[in-house]
Design an enzyme around this catalytic site. Structure first.
Site, short mmCIF file in Angstrom:
data_model
loop_
_atom_site.label_atom_id
_atom_site.label_comp_id
_atom_site.label_asym_id
_atom_site.label_seq_id
_atom_site.Cartn_x
_atom_site.Cartn_y
_atom_site.Cartn_z
N ASN A 77 18.18 -20.15 -33.14
CA ASN A 77 18.65 -21.43 -32.63
C ASN A 77 17.81 -21.91 -31.45
O ASN A 77 17.63 -23.10 -31.24
CB ASN A 77 20.13 -21.35 -32.24
CG ASN A 77 21.01 -21.31 -33.47
OD1 ASN A 77 20.59 -21.69 -34.57
ND2 ASN A 77 22.23 -20.85 -33.31
N VAL A 110 36.09 -16.04 -34.79
CA VAL A 110 37.14 -17.00 -34.43
C VAL A 110 36.49 -18.18 -33.69
O VAL A 110 35.27 -18.27 -33.62
CB VAL A 110 38.26 -16.33 -33.58
CG1 VAL A 110 38.90 -15.18 -34.36
CG2 VAL A 110 37.74 -15.82 -32.25
N HIS A 141 24.84 -12.14 -35.93
CA HIS A 141 24.86 -13.59 -36.08
C HIS A 141 24.40 -13.99 -37.48
O HIS A 141 23.25 -13.79 -37.84
CB HIS A 141 23.94 -14.20 -35.00
CG HIS A 141 23.89 -15.69 -35.01
ND1 HIS A 141 22.75 -16.40 -34.75
CD2 HIS A 141 24.84 -16.61 -35.29
CE1 HIS A 141 23.01 -17.68 -34.84
NE2 HIS A 141 24.26 -17.84 -35.16
P1 NAD Z 1 36.08 -22.25 -38.06
O1 NAD Z 1 36.76 -23.17 -37.13
O2 NAD Z 1 35.78 -22.70 -39.45
O3 NAD Z 1 36.92 -20.90 -38.19
C1 NAD Z 1 37.50 -20.25 -37.12
C2 NAD Z 1 38.74 -19.53 -37.65
O4 NAD Z 1 39.21 -18.64 -36.67
C3 NAD Z 1 39.88 -20.46 -38.01
O5 NAD Z 1 40.34 -20.20 -39.31
C4 NAD Z 1 40.94 -20.12 -36.98
O6 NAD Z 1 42.27 -20.28 -37.46
C5 NAD Z 1 40.61 -18.67 -36.69
N1 NAD Z 1 41.14 -18.22 -35.42
C6 NAD Z 1 41.15 -18.85 -34.23
N2 NAD Z 1 41.73 -18.08 -33.29
C7 NAD Z 1 42.08 -16.93 -33.88
C8 NAD Z 1 42.75 -15.75 -33.45
N3 NAD Z 1 43.13 -15.60 -32.21
N4 NAD Z 1 42.94 -14.76 -34.35
C9 NAD Z 1 42.56 -14.90 -35.62
N5 NAD Z 1 41.94 -16.00 -36.09
C10 NAD Z 1 41.73 -17.00 -35.25
O7 NAD Z 1 34.73 -21.81 -37.32
P2 NAD Z 1 33.41 -21.21 -37.95
O8 NAD Z 1 32.45 -22.31 -38.19
O9 NAD Z 1 33.74 -20.27 -39.04
O10 NAD Z 1 32.82 -20.40 -36.70
C11 NAD Z 1 33.37 -19.18 -36.29
C12 NAD Z 1 32.42 -18.50 -35.32
O11 NAD Z 1 31.15 -18.33 -35.94
C13 NAD Z 1 32.14 -19.25 -34.04
O12 NAD Z 1 31.98 -18.33 -33.00
C14 NAD Z 1 30.84 -19.96 -34.32
O13 NAD Z 1 30.11 -20.26 -33.17
C15 NAD Z 1 30.13 -18.93 -35.14
N6 NAD Z 1 29.07 -19.43 -36.02
C16 NAD Z 1 29.23 -20.58 -36.70
C17 NAD Z 1 28.20 -21.03 -37.53
C18 NAD Z 1 28.37 -22.30 -38.31
O14 NAD Z 1 27.38 -22.78 -38.88
N7 NAD Z 1 29.55 -22.86 -38.42
C19 NAD Z 1 27.03 -20.27 -37.67
C20 NAD Z 1 26.92 -19.07 -36.99
C21 NAD Z 1 27.95 -18.66 -36.16
#
Ligand code: NAD
Length: 727
Positions: A506, A406, A456
């Site tokens: 990272n 999330v 991760h």
């Molecule tokens: P994103 O914003 O695309 O997706 C997050 C999703 O979580 C959204 O669809 C949102 O509606 C949902 N969400 C929020 N609160 C929620 C809740 N209470 N219950 C259920 N769903 C909920 O973000 P992302 O890029 O997919 O990143 C998600 C996680 O992964 C973060 O912690 C981020 O740091 C981590 N991450 C991201 C990357 C990247 O490259 N984007 C890489 C590694 C890790």
């Protein structure tokens, strides 16, 4: 014990069967090569034998060369390698000539290869020396010469034979890209001759049919398909191939250059001389430290980690049902790869539309795959059926693993953790995909911190091979085993690290990006920065990578780090932050806004460096030497890797090397940061740190560990690599 056995049939066919005891797949050992040669010599000399079929006692033919053979040859220096390779050439040439008269090509006995399945590396080079290749009709079988992927090239005649068989253009994708294909594709490409239900029976029949066996290149007037270098068409091909290789590798991979030289020089001379040339270039590559380091990291250690080298003792933790929390970019990808591995997936988001959108990602992935012929509607349906997109937490009742993806917000994550733990079984493991938040802090929201862990992923999930597993202070062994078993199920490569700011990957990549931006802020030509990185073999320069990962993310990370570190925030980050914030203020957020360090057209295609960059941060007249730029970019990464080891974030240098190459594309030819430092030598590396630190600041200060190693004349693999097999 014997590795090759021969049975002479009453029909006059000698069947030589390769069956290495105690291994699921054959690999060629020195003993095996001797036994094969003895069997062939015997059969050729026996008047009762009319022909020979070489096959395997396993369901595949062979996976390649036993790497101990190479290591053994290397012990005797370049001469040892060259002599060893020439012995193999002579043995395979004996099969190919099969007793024919040298001048008239008369006589000789037909020798066919009958492959029940996969044949890779020497496993295909041996059949290529036979007169005809029959392969079982097995779509799962893979045929190819993948050596280039671990920093060498086919050196047992595969290079010379495939080029003479298919021409330079035809052979290039197999030799230069290490592409492997199924039997039907191999037949249409002309690599093998026949796909048969029963390859041994078909091979026998062919052997007894009195076939012509002389190879085209052993006949007078042989012309290479597509033309040799001095032929007008061949000339064009070589110019093109040369440009293609250098365009793709930027000259950074010794094996690609050596391969091209072997092909070019070999194409101008008779076959036997070409084999010698191939052996010389192969020796050159084997003696280059790059090949040993690549084999060690990308073959031996990658495999060892995938097989659970660092898995704690715990019963099997195979995942049956995973709950993925958050169906955004990462959650959607995690759901897809999990379902592909046959795991039941519950994909949860706040609203049904959001959950459906996450599942739609998998749907469009398959639509594209079907269009490209890489998937089928049946396969797509079987995978998609495994993903349930919902908002209903009750569906998690029998989940054995949760992966939370999330928003990157402590409060949101804490609430999700509590709500999930209220429904899942007691023994369910909870993993977070956070990229920046400490695992031990997030675990505070959990009732069962020993079952809380970081898994991760890297973006895009379905493409990136690395998964970083992070242990919090209280994470228990079963959680680590669960994470490792899951990563094995989804066929990715794991590293296990301890909790610390930015974990491992990272932590190393941010200084690389910052150093690139810092140089631009200092007035270094941006093109020099990115090109210097490409010339090192990095897949993407730092400025391009900042654009890809987005400038707003860089700004967000800078702000959060500043807040977390307070007075300890490094002062020399200011020019980097100023530049990033200036780009951000102008709405240049990178690729996603079609504007960043680079300019993009309206379709998002990168056009070139942004012309306005010079107004924002003018370039200086006096430009640094390319090696200095490269050293700044390399040391920025590798010193962080050394510090991660010193601090115990990394526990195993194998993970540091494999993780760097798979996680952020760290110069693969080097074998990874620790292998690169070993190639450089600790003494020189420490000296270079001192020079860089004096000129550019304390971020280049030599870590105590490296200084100690320099004083003792040690290498990383010598000091820490007891578990790491040397190639
Ligand atoms: P994103 O914003 O695309 O997706 C997050 C999703 O979580 C959204 O669809 C949102 O509606 C949902 N969400 C929020 N609160 C929620 C809740 N209470 N219950 C259920 N769903 C909920 O973000 P992302 O890029 O997919 O990143 C998600 C996680 O992964 C973060 O912690 C981020 O740091 C981590 N991450 C991201 C990357 C990247 O490259 N984007 C890489 C590694 C890790």
């Amino acid at each position: 014990m014997t590795e090759f056995t021969m049975e002479k049939g009453a029909d006059g066919v000698a069947i030589i069967t390769w069956d290495l005891p105690g291994r699921s797949m054959n690999v060629l050992t020195l003993k095996g090569a001797e036994e094969l040669e003895a069997a062939v010599t015997d059969a050729l000399a026996d008047d009762a034998v009319k022909g020979i079929v070489i096959t395997s006692g396993k369901d595949s033919f062979a996976g390649g060369m036993d790497l101990n053979v190479l290591a053994g040859m290397k012990d005797n220096g370049a001469e040892g390698v060259f002599d060893g390779v020439m012995q193999l050439h002579n043995m395979l040439r004996k099969i190919e000539r099969a007793g024919m008269e040298p001048k008239t090509n008369k006589g000789g006995k037909p020798i066919a290869a009958a492959l029940p399945g996969t044949a890779m590396g020497i496993g295909l080079e041996l059949p290529l020396a036979c007169h005809r290749i029959f392969v079982a009709d097995n779509p799962k079988a893979k045929l190819g010469l993948p050596e280039i992927m671990v920093g060498i090239f086919p050196g047992s005649g595969g290079t010379t034979r495939l080029v003479r068989k298919l021409g330079v253009m035809g052979a290039s994708q197999y030799l230069l890209q290490g592409k492997s294909v199924d039997p039907k594709k191999a037949k249409s490409a002309g690599i093998i001759d026949e796909v048969a239900a029963d390859p041994v029976a078909a091979a026998k029949e062919w052997v007894l049919s009195g076939p012509k066996i002389v190879k085209p290149w052993d006949e007078k007037g042989y012309k290479m398909p597509g033309g040799a270098p001095y032929h007008p068409a061949g000339f064009q091909t070589f110019v093109g191939a040369n440009a293609m290789v250098n365009g793709q590798t930027w000259g950074a991979f010794p094996a690609a250059k050596a391969l091209l030289s072997a092909v070019y020089e070999g194409a101008m001379v008779p076959f036997d001389t070409a084999l010698k040339i191939e052996a010389r270039w192969f020796t050159n590559v084997i003696m280059n430290p790059s090949s040993g380091a690549m084999i060690r990291s990308l073959f031996l250690n990658k495999e060892a980690l995938e097989k659970g080298a660092n898995r704690p003792e715990a019963p099997d933790q195979t995942v049956k049902k995973v709950g993925v929390m958050g169906a955004g970019m990462m959650g959607a990808g995690i759901a897809l790869v999990s379902a592909q591995a046959g795991i039941e997936v519950v994909l949860i988001d706040q609203k049904q539309e959001a959950a459906d959108k996450g599942k739609a990602y998998a749907e469009s992935y398959f639509e594209k795959g079907i269009k490209r012929g890489k998937s089928t509607p049946e396969k797509a349906e079987a995978v998609l059926k495994k993903i349930t997109a919902t908002t209903d937490y009750d569906q998690l009742k029998d989940a054995d693993l949760i992966i939370e993806a999330v928003f990157e917000d402590v409060g949101v994550k804490a609430e999700v953790t509590k709500n999930v733990e209220a429904v899942v079984p007691e023994d369910c493991i909870f993993a977070t995909n956070t990229s920046t938040l400490p695992i031990s802090d997030l675990a505070k929201a959990s009732k069962r911190p020993e079952q809380f862990i970081g898994i991760h992923f890297f973006s895009p999930v379905e493409k990136m091979a690395l998964v970083e597993i992070i242990k919090g202070n209280e994470t228990g062994d079963r959680a680590v085993a669960k994470a490792l078993d899951y990563v094995r199920q989804i066929r990715k490569s794991p590293i296990v690290v301890n909790d610390a700011r930015f974990f491992y990957a990272n932590r190393c990549i941010i200084p690389y990006l910052n150093e690139g931006a810092r140089m631009v802020a200092e007035g270094v030509e941006p093109a020099l920065v990115d090109n210097a990185a490409r010339l090192l073999g990095m897949p993407v320069g730092p400025l391009q990578l900042i654009d890809e990962t987005s400038i707003d993310l860089a700004v967000k990370i800078a702000k959060a780090t500043k807040e977390a570190l307070g007075d300890k925030y490094p002062a020399d980050n200011k020019p980097v932050d100023d530049l990033m914030f200036a780009l951000y203020d102008q709405g240049r957020l990178g690729r996603k806004s079609n504007a960043g360090f680079y300019s993009y057209d309206e379709k998002g295609k990168r056009e070139g460096l942004w012309e306005g960059l010079d107004d924002l941060t003018p370039t200086q007249d006096d430009q640094p030497d390319v090696t200095e730029v490269q050293h700044r970019l390399m040391f920025a990464q590798v010193l962080e890797a050394v510090r991660a080891l010193e601090e115990g974030v990394l526990e195993d240098i194998r993970e540091g090397d494999v993780g760097a190459i798979l996680g952020w594309g760290f110069a693969p030819w080097s074998g990874g940061p620790f292998s690169w430092l070993d190639i450089l030598g600790a003494e020189y590396a420490a000296e270079r740190c001192d020079q860089l630190a004096q000129k550019f600041g304390p971020r280049f200060s030599c870590p105590d560990l490296l200084r100690d190693m320099a004083s003792k004349g040690q290498t990383f693999y010598g000091r820490f690599g007891q578990n790491a097999q040397a190639a």
